[in-house]
Design an enzyme around this catalytic site. Sequence first.
Site, PDB file in Angstrom:
ATOM      1  N   ASP A   1     -23.752 -20.882 -11.141  1.00 21.36           N
ATOM      2  CA  ASP A   1     -24.267 -20.511 -12.459  1.00 21.36           C
ATOM      3  C   ASP A   1     -24.102 -19.020 -12.700  1.00 21.36           C
ATOM      4  O   ASP A   1     -23.738 -18.266 -11.798  1.00 21.36           O
ATOM      5  CB  ASP A   1     -25.733 -20.928 -12.621  1.00 21.36           C
ATOM      6  CG  ASP A   1     -26.666 -20.296 -11.616  1.00 21.36           C
ATOM      7  OD1 ASP A   1     -26.257 -20.059 -10.459  1.00 21.36           O
ATOM      8  OD2 ASP A   1     -27.833 -20.049 -11.965  1.00 21.36           O
TER       9      ASP A   1
ATOM     10  N   GLU B   1     -29.043 -20.649  -9.220  1.00 21.51           N
ATOM     11  CA  GLU B   1     -29.461 -19.472  -8.467  1.00 21.51           C
ATOM     12  C   GLU B   1     -30.152 -18.476  -9.386  1.00 21.51           C
ATOM     13  O   GLU B   1     -31.150 -17.871  -9.019  1.00 21.51           O
ATOM     14  CB  GLU B   1     -28.243 -18.827  -7.783  1.00 21.51           C
ATOM     15  CG  GLU B   1     -28.594 -17.713  -6.821  1.00 21.51           C
ATOM     16  CD  GLU B   1     -28.689 -16.331  -7.457  1.00 21.51           C
ATOM     17  OE1 GLU B   1     -29.187 -15.415  -6.777  1.00 21.51           O
ATOM     18  OE2 GLU B   1     -28.284 -16.156  -8.627  1.00 21.51           O
TER      19      GLU B   1
END
Length: 174
Positions: free
Chosen positions: A85, A153
């Site tokens: 991400d 994350e």
Amino acid sequence: MSAEGTFNMAFVLDQTKPNQKYFEAICGIPHPSTEEKAVSDYVCSVAEKLGLDYEQDKFWNVIVRKPASKGYEDAPVVMLEGHMDMVCVKTPESTHDFSHDPIEIYVDDKGDIRAKDTTLGADDGMGCAYMLAILTDDTLAHPALECCFTTQEEVGLVGAQALKPEYFKARRMI
């Protein structure tokens, strides 16, 4: 979208350099936190094309395993880790939609990779791209590798927290 799962776009980066090729492909796939399924599927497709063992969990984390190269069979397994991400920030005038639009990258006059009116996503898209490049390169001498691509994350390590120790043989991590 193209057959590889990326948006059709003119190449900006040097496609002969695997890390740049994979980074540009990742930039072509929208991947904000909680919406990493398409980029996770892309990682799986690369592993499948390479004939490597991989698994994708319900959080879309992906673990790709590459056997040790000749002469390194007895070396300890090493894990490489990166997250799929990205931080999604744009300029006030931008109409970019991180859930649907690819990141529009360019190379500035200093040779640095930049994104037009948005964050670039090099944290950690470039880490993921390097792992894919390592998995692709059969000339590298290395121990057995476990490449771990995690999700979410940027919003609290959600994907990493879902991983279980029994998923891994590696006790060394980069």
